[in-house]
Design a protein around this motif. Structure first.
Motif, short mmCIF file in Angstrom:
data_model
loop_
_atom_site.label_atom_id
_atom_site.label_comp_id
_atom_site.label_asym_id
_atom_site.label_seq_id
_atom_site.Cartn_x
_atom_site.Cartn_y
_atom_site.Cartn_z
N THR A 28 -20.75 -50.19 -28.07
CA THR A 28 -21.96 -49.70 -27.41
C THR A 28 -22.23 -50.43 -26.10
O THR A 28 -22.69 -49.84 -25.14
CB THR A 28 -23.16 -49.85 -28.35
OG1 THR A 28 -22.92 -49.06 -29.51
CG2 THR A 28 -24.45 -49.38 -27.69
N PHE A 29 -21.93 -51.72 -26.07
CA PHE A 29 -22.31 -52.47 -24.88
C PHE A 29 -21.15 -52.78 -23.94
O PHE A 29 -21.28 -52.67 -22.73
CB PHE A 29 -23.06 -53.75 -25.27
CG PHE A 29 -24.43 -53.45 -25.82
CD1 PHE A 29 -25.50 -53.30 -24.96
CD2 PHE A 29 -24.63 -53.27 -27.18
CE1 PHE A 29 -26.76 -52.99 -25.45
CE2 PHE A 29 -25.89 -52.96 -27.68
CZ PHE A 29 -26.96 -52.82 -26.81
N PHE A 30 -20.01 -53.19 -24.49
CA PHE A 30 -18.89 -53.58 -23.64
C PHE A 30 -17.61 -52.90 -24.11
O PHE A 30 -16.70 -53.55 -24.63
CB PHE A 30 -18.75 -55.10 -23.62
CG PHE A 30 -20.02 -55.78 -23.21
CD1 PHE A 30 -20.46 -55.75 -21.89
CD2 PHE A 30 -20.83 -56.41 -24.16
CE1 PHE A 30 -21.65 -56.34 -21.51
CE2 PHE A 30 -22.03 -57.00 -23.79
CZ PHE A 30 -22.44 -56.96 -22.46
N PRO A 31 -17.53 -51.58 -23.91
CA PRO A 31 -16.45 -50.81 -24.52
C PRO A 31 -15.07 -51.10 -23.92
O PRO A 31 -14.95 -51.46 -22.75
CB PRO A 31 -16.85 -49.36 -24.22
CG PRO A 31 -17.77 -49.42 -23.06
CD PRO A 31 -18.47 -50.73 -23.16
N GLN A 32 -14.09 -50.95 -24.77
CA GLN A 32 -12.69 -51.08 -24.39
C GLN A 32 -12.06 -49.70 -24.46
O GLN A 32 -12.45 -48.89 -25.30
CB GLN A 32 -12.01 -52.03 -25.40
CG GLN A 32 -10.52 -52.22 -25.22
CD GLN A 32 -10.19 -52.88 -23.90
OE1 GLN A 32 -10.12 -52.20 -22.87
NE2 GLN A 32 -10.02 -54.19 -23.90
N LEU A 33 -11.10 -49.43 -23.57
CA LEU A 33 -10.41 -48.15 -23.65
C LEU A 33 -9.07 -48.32 -24.35
O LEU A 33 -8.47 -49.39 -24.30
CB LEU A 33 -10.15 -47.58 -22.26
CG LEU A 33 -11.34 -47.13 -21.41
CD1 LEU A 33 -10.84 -46.42 -20.16
CD2 LEU A 33 -12.28 -46.23 -22.20
N LYS A 34 -8.59 -47.22 -24.92
CA LYS A 34 -7.22 -47.23 -25.42
C LYS A 34 -6.30 -47.37 -24.22
O LYS A 34 -6.37 -46.56 -23.28
CB LYS A 34 -6.91 -45.94 -26.15
CG LYS A 34 -7.60 -45.85 -27.50
CD LYS A 34 -7.28 -44.56 -28.20
CE LYS A 34 -7.94 -44.56 -29.58
NZ LYS A 34 -7.84 -43.23 -30.21
N GLY A 35 -5.47 -48.40 -24.23
CA GLY A 35 -4.62 -48.67 -23.08
C GLY A 35 -5.22 -49.72 -22.15
O GLY A 35 -4.66 -50.02 -21.11
N GLY A 36 -6.36 -50.26 -22.52
CA GLY A 36 -7.02 -51.26 -21.67
C GLY A 36 -6.55 -52.67 -21.98
O GLY A 36 -5.78 -52.91 -22.90
N LYS A 37 -7.00 -53.60 -21.15
CA LYS A 37 -6.70 -55.00 -21.40
C LYS A 37 -8.00 -55.79 -21.43
O LYS A 37 -8.87 -55.59 -20.59
CB LYS A 37 -5.72 -55.56 -20.38
CG LYS A 37 -5.92 -55.04 -18.98
CD LYS A 37 -4.68 -55.32 -18.12
CE LYS A 37 -4.88 -54.74 -16.74
NZ LYS A 37 -3.71 -54.76 -15.90
N GLY A 38 -8.11 -56.64 -22.42
CA GLY A 38 -9.36 -57.37 -22.57
C GLY A 38 -9.12 -58.79 -23.01
O GLY A 38 -8.04 -59.14 -23.47
N ALA A 39 -10.15 -59.62 -22.83
CA ALA A 39 -10.04 -61.01 -23.27
C ALA A 39 -11.28 -61.40 -24.05
O ALA A 39 -12.37 -60.91 -23.80
CB ALA A 39 -9.87 -61.92 -22.06
#
Ligand SMILES: Nc1ncnc2c1ncn2[C@@H]1O[C@H](COP(=O)(O)OP(=O)(O)OP(=O)(O)O)[C@@H](O)[C@H]1O
Ligand SMILES: [Mg+2]
Lengths: 498, 598
Positions: free
Chosen positions: B224-235
């Protein structure tokens, strides 16, 4: 090769000895060094080529005369002899007797370096150990096979706490007691004596193996001491099927010895001069603890780690926290208030608690009670901060409850006698008694069923008398870490739920 | 790989770094060291001398022992039999190793990654006809690898030509030939159900596409607040004990990915055991099958050799790309990339390379970027669209986010879930700090939410964040001068923010009901909290004393809703919402009456 002696040392510095022209020496092997006075020192090969070999000398290289130094490569790793005779004995970091008795003789010898446990062979630790200490059992429960360090500062009663845990630790439904492996690195004579006397007076000495390197013993030996101790612990746990509790003190002195050697080797420093591999090095030690499939015995570890200048972000507590399964943090403020054991619950944590508590292990309401106490205490510390700024009288009656709670919690829940052994039920009952300072509506982390079962309505007067009256409100025993940042759960609003 | 084997000699042993003399050895080549046959990899060359980093402890190795060049770079086996397994940092199967070498990992042990004896029911692709021109990525057939994962057997990269034959349906082991392809040279090539791929080389694809759909993780503060996408990169950076591993495990459990690859890189053995013991018993909310059937573990625990730790991340990502090439959405969780970076640092230190910051080599930033670059949504060669989402934990020393690994990572990733020690200490979990975290995907995610959940999603999200920002500001004032300084409206703001924090943001991984929260339930909870806040603000404006609102029992009940009703019980949440609305409406009317009388 073991018979051949070399006198080709070309350099000695910072615990290291450099040899020339000693071909074919195995990396990691043990070395015996005879100095000019006939004294024998022990060493280990830490770099090897045909042209040059680097040796770590456990007793140090002080006053070695290179011309008259004779080196023998023993063609074997650093290892110790293992037998049930270890129990009740006292050794140095290399496994040599310190108690004036003859060495342990056994055909079973194992390298102290150990190798990594296959993660697929481990089993998850989940058996609740009752230590009789409320802040641990209730809020940061220890389970069999866990590594749970005590983070402390100089002068704080970590030794007394460790000794109390050794005395009281037991499984809820089992009589079996722990065998103790005690590893002391760089501690004072008085501290070592405290533990020795403690083991003697509580009658467990026959069940203890001690590995001791005192503050005035050679620091390099501290590097191998925890490994030697853990090799003994593994033998007791997996060969003799015992449940072993390893108490190691003080990991900070261990790491300082490591830094000393790393510096003389010229290793690239990371933070505060400690080598970049400090994390992996500590992990090699701490990860030897745990539970293994199909093995009866277990290794539970309680290292003592002092925080230089009480700084929890110092590399040694910091890296330890990144490896261990939680930490029990002692607080100088609580100690100054005369509260024993001065466990500051906010930064304390047990990661393995979740599977060791609850209906089948301790009591149904336990996980939620722990969460509730944490939430209340976090808010109470913020209220304390606020009271110290604007004065307790300015607080709403609702907020004053939090002050009452904070004081009652510190004095009655955290504080307990050094010989007081509280059952987990007593700890949880006490928690409910303190939670009753608040109206039911204020307790949102416990379930309605928990409340129906355990909550006891108090009137205003009873509530405040629990905390010793509102007057004692503005003590600032422990305050929230950061006064400015107040964005925690329920913390930031000045009045709320109830 | 048909080159003759070459034997050289060990010259120098410096921990995991071994110098050998072997003419003709190549950079990156795999090497077997000493009598024990320890595996390693050439990382630098100078004349006939090569520096090798070994994946195993070199205790007992002597100068003069043999060293053998194997002729290929570090590679993994890709084929059926990976799912549900646990592999070490160089893809050795740990369960089989346990059978062979017991509780401790013996050095020099050599076990093939994929089971050679197991038979798989191969179903050929009926659309293929002999004589057809085929190339990499073409689906030759399928194998039901687990109940949930249909394994597509693809023509490996680099193989082009005319299809000669495909094996008929039947049971085959992975060494059996299932297709023949005649290449341009006229030579016939035999294809099996598996092939090898060098881990440091990204697997090819047709083209890169933008991410379109959010990775639903069932965690409110993320989705809801800090969405990630399929294929994204996150830490996920955070100090020790803040909850990085729990965040990653929650994603591994509940995200709507097809495949999850969990790389335990320099972390605790027990955390992997936790996954191994619990996942088989957990049900995937999307397929209803055991979670382990779509999960694969790579384990280089903190006490395992540090060089294999560096390799483990590449090994995990390569396997992820392989499943991506079958058209799947894969999530890779790397816990922790800091340990990976430290492995780099250790090796570079032993090589005497010049450190730039905190002992890290100058190439830290570029290596990190190259690793994250392997994430992405792509058009595969033969199986449509697939993606690799890469989420790395970062463990900054002392929790200091300005240190090199965190700051370089922050420049590379698109989603940043910053964990806060203050929140964790107050047991506000997940301790993702809503002020310092960010997501570059909100806009894209909004499309999905508006289409699938509620067209008001983006507004509601923004309102909630604005309220939290006001709360931070007001709390500072309270801290300086006490709550008396605030107006009634401001006090209600604090109350509203508390509702968001406790009723929406906080989500215990240990709560049986709340551990997973569907997008619909996420929105229902958010909307409920904001509805109460909005209406309350309205009442306060009309002069209802804020204390009166604060006394409402519904404020404590609303905090419990998340763990009272599951994602299937949205009706009950709706009913509760109606009750709340009624209560507030009554209050409004009562007050209006009061006003009139006065
Ligand atoms: N979402 C959550 N719900 C409930 N408990 C949580 C949650 N997140 C974290 N915790 C608690 O915090 C503890 C520490 O979390 P975790 O192990 O994920 O920390 P970490 O950041 O990975 O630490 P380290 O860097 O040392 O590995 C967990 O054992 C658990 O008790
Ligand atoms: Mg972790």
């Amino acid at each position: 090769m073991s018979t051949k002696e070399y006198r080709t040392a070309v350099e000695a510095r910072g615990g290291l000895l450099v040899m020339k022209h000693t071909p074919g020496v195995a990396f990691g092997d043990r070395v015996s060094i005879e100095d000019h006075s006939g004294g024998v020192r022990n060493g280990q090969v830490i770099r090897s080529s045909n042209e040059e070999v680097l040796i770590l000398v456990f007793e140090g290289v002080d006053d070695l005369d290179l011309e008259n130094t004779w080196v023998r490569f023993l063609d074997a790793p650093v290892e110790i002899a293992l037998s049930p005779e270890l129990l009740g004995r006292e050794f140095n970091g290399l496994g040599e007797p310190r108690d004036g008795r003859p060495p342990v003789l056994s055909s079973l010898r194992r390298a102290v370096g150990g190798s990594a446990i296959n993660p697929a062979a481990r089993t998850y630790p989940r058996e609740f150990i009752q230590t009789g200490i409320s802040t641990i059992d209730g809020l940061n429960s220890l389970v069999r096979g866990q590594k749970l360090p005590i983070f402390t500062g100089s002068g704080l009663p970590h030794n007394r706490l460790a000794a109390q845990i050794v005395r009281q630790a037991r499984l809820k439904n089992e009589d079996a007691s722990f065998s103790i492996v005690f590893a002391a690195m760089g501690v004072s004579y008085a501290d070592a004596k405290f533990f020795r006397d403690e083991f003697a007076s509580s009658g467990v000495l026959r069940n203890v193996v001690m590995f001791i390197n005192l503050a005035d013993d050679p620091p390099v030996e501290r590097l191998t001491l925890p490994r030697t101790a853990l090799t003994a612990a593994e033998y007791l746990a997996y060969d003799l099927d015992r449940h072993v509790l390893v108490v190691m003190t003080d990991m900070t002195y261990y790491a300082e010895a490591l830094r000393e050697v790393a510096t003389s080797k010229g290793d690239v420093p990371a933070r505060k001069g400690y080598p970049g591999y400090l994390y992996s090095d500590l992990a090699e030690i701490y990860e030897r603890c745990g539970r293994i499939h199909h093995r009866h015995g277990s290794i539970t570890m309680m290292p003592v780690v002092s925080m230089p200048s009480d700084d929890i972000t110092h590399p040694i507590p910091d890296l330890t926290g990144y490896i261990t399964e939680g930490q029990i943090v002692l607080s100088r403020e609580l100690d100054n208030q005369g509260i024993y054991p001065p466990v500051h619950i906010s930064p304390s944590l047990s990661r393995l608690m979740k599977d060791g508590i609850g209906k089948d292990d301790t009591r149904e309401d336990h996980p939620r009670v722990a969460a509730q106490l944490y939430a209340l205490y976090a808010r109470a510390l913020e209220t304390r901060n606020l009271a110290s700024i604007i004065g307790a009288d300015e607080l709403s009656s609702h907020d004053r409850r939090y002050l009452t709670f904070a004081d009652a919690f510190d004095r009655r829940f955290v504080g307990q006698g050094e010989n007081e052994e509280r059952s987990i039920e007593a700890t949880l009952d006490l928690a409910w008694e303190l939670m009753s300072i608040f109206p039911k509506d204020g307790l949102t982390r416990v379930s309605e069923a928990d409340i129906a079962k355990h909550y006891r309505e108090l009137d205003e007067e009873q509530a405040s008398s629990l905390g010793g009256g509102p007057a004692s409100g503005v003590t600032t025993a422990v305050q929230s870490h950061s006064r400015r940042k107040r964005r925690t759960g329920s913390g930031a609003q000045p009045s709320g739920g109830g | 790989m048909s080159e003759p084997q070459r034997i050289g000699v060990v010259r120098d042993i410096n921990g995991p770094i071994v110098t050998i003399e072997l003419p003709g050895i190549r950079h990156g080549e795999q090497v077997k060291i000493g009598e024990l046959g320890l595996f390693g990899e050439v990382i630098s060359l100078s004349g006939d001398r090569a520096v090798v980093q070994t994946y195993e402890s070199t205790d007992g190795v002597r100068p003069g022992e043999p060293a053998e060049g194997l002729g290929w770079p570090l590679s993994v086996e890709l084929g059926p039999g990976l799912m549900g397994g646990i592999f070490d940092g160089v893809q050795r199967p740990l369960e089989k190793i346990a059978l062979q070498s017991g509780d401790y990992i013996r050095r020099g042990i050599n076990v093939a990654s994929l089971d050679r004896d197991r038979k798989w029911a191969f179903e050929p692709n009926r659309d293929l006809a002999p004589g057809e021109k085929i190339g990499p990525g073409k689906v030759l057939g399928t194998v039901q690898e687990t109940e949930t994962v249909l394994h597509r057997i693809l023509v490996p990269p680099g193989v082009h030509g005319e299809l000669e034959e495909v094996a008929p349906a039947g049971e085959y082991d992975i060494e059996e030939i299932i297709a023949r392809v005649r290449g341009a040279s006229g030579r016939s090539q035999e294809l099996r159900m598996y092939h090898r791929w060098p881990v440091r080389t990204p697997r090819p694809y047709l083209r890169r596409d933008d991410g379109v759909a959010p990775l639903i993780t069932g965690q409110r503060v993320i989705d809801t607040f800090f969405p990630q996408l399929k294929g994204g990169k996150g830490a996920v950076p955070g100090p020790f004990g803040a909850g990085k591993t729990v965040v990653q495990q929650q994603i591994a459990r509940w995200s709507n990915a097809d495949i999850v690859i969990y790389v335990g890189c320099g972390e605790r053995g027990n955390e992997l055991v936790d996954v191994l013991e619990t996942f088989p018993k957990l049900e995937d909310p999307y397929t209803g099958r055991s979670l382990m059937e779509r999960t694969l573990l790579v384990a280089n625990t903190s006490n395992m050799p540090v060089v294999a730790r560096e390799a483990s991340v590449y090994v995990g990502i390569t396997m992820a790309e392989y499943y991506r090439d079958m058209g799947y959405d894969v999530v890779v969780l790397a816990d922790s990339t800091s340990r990976w970076a430290e492995a780099l640092r250790e090796v570079s230190g032993r090589l005497g390379q010049m450190p730039v910051e905190e002992g890290y080599p100058a190439y830290l930033a570029s290596r990190l970027a190259a690793v994250y670059e392997r994430a992405g949504r792509v058009e595969t060669h033969g199986a449509g669209s697939g993606s690799v989402t890469l989420i790395g934990a970062v463990s900054p020393p002392g929790g200091d986010f300005s240190e090199p690994v965190t700051s370089h990572t922050k420049d590379i990733i698109e989603t940043f879930w910053a964990l806060s020690k203050e929140l964790a200490d107050a047991r506000h979990y997940p301790s993702i700090d809503w002020v310092t975290s960010f997501s570059g995907h909100v806009h894209t995610a909004a499309h999905w939410w508006h289409e699938n959940v509620d067209s008001n999603w983006e507004n509601r999200r923004r309102e909630a964040l604005a309220l939290l920002a006001r709360d931070a500001e007001l709390s500072r004032i309270v801290n300086l001068v006490g709550p008396e300084a605030l107006s009634s409206a401001q006090r209600w703001d604090l109350e509203g923010a508390a509702l968001i924090k406790e009723g929406v943001l906080q989500q215990s991984a240990l709560d049986e009901i709340d551990t997973f929260c569907s997008p619909d339930k996420q929105f229902a909870l958010l909307d409920l909290a904001l509805m109460i806040y909005d209406q309350g603000a309205e009442l306060v404006k009309r002069g209802v004393p804020v204390q009166e609102l604060q006394r409402l029992p519904l404020l404590s009940r609303v905090r419990r809703i998340k763990s009272l009703y599951s994602s299937e019980q949205l009706d009950d949440i709706e009913t509760f919402r109606d009750e709340v609305e009624q209560t507030l409406e009554n209050l409004r009317q009562e007050y209006a009456k009061h006003e009139e009388q006065a």
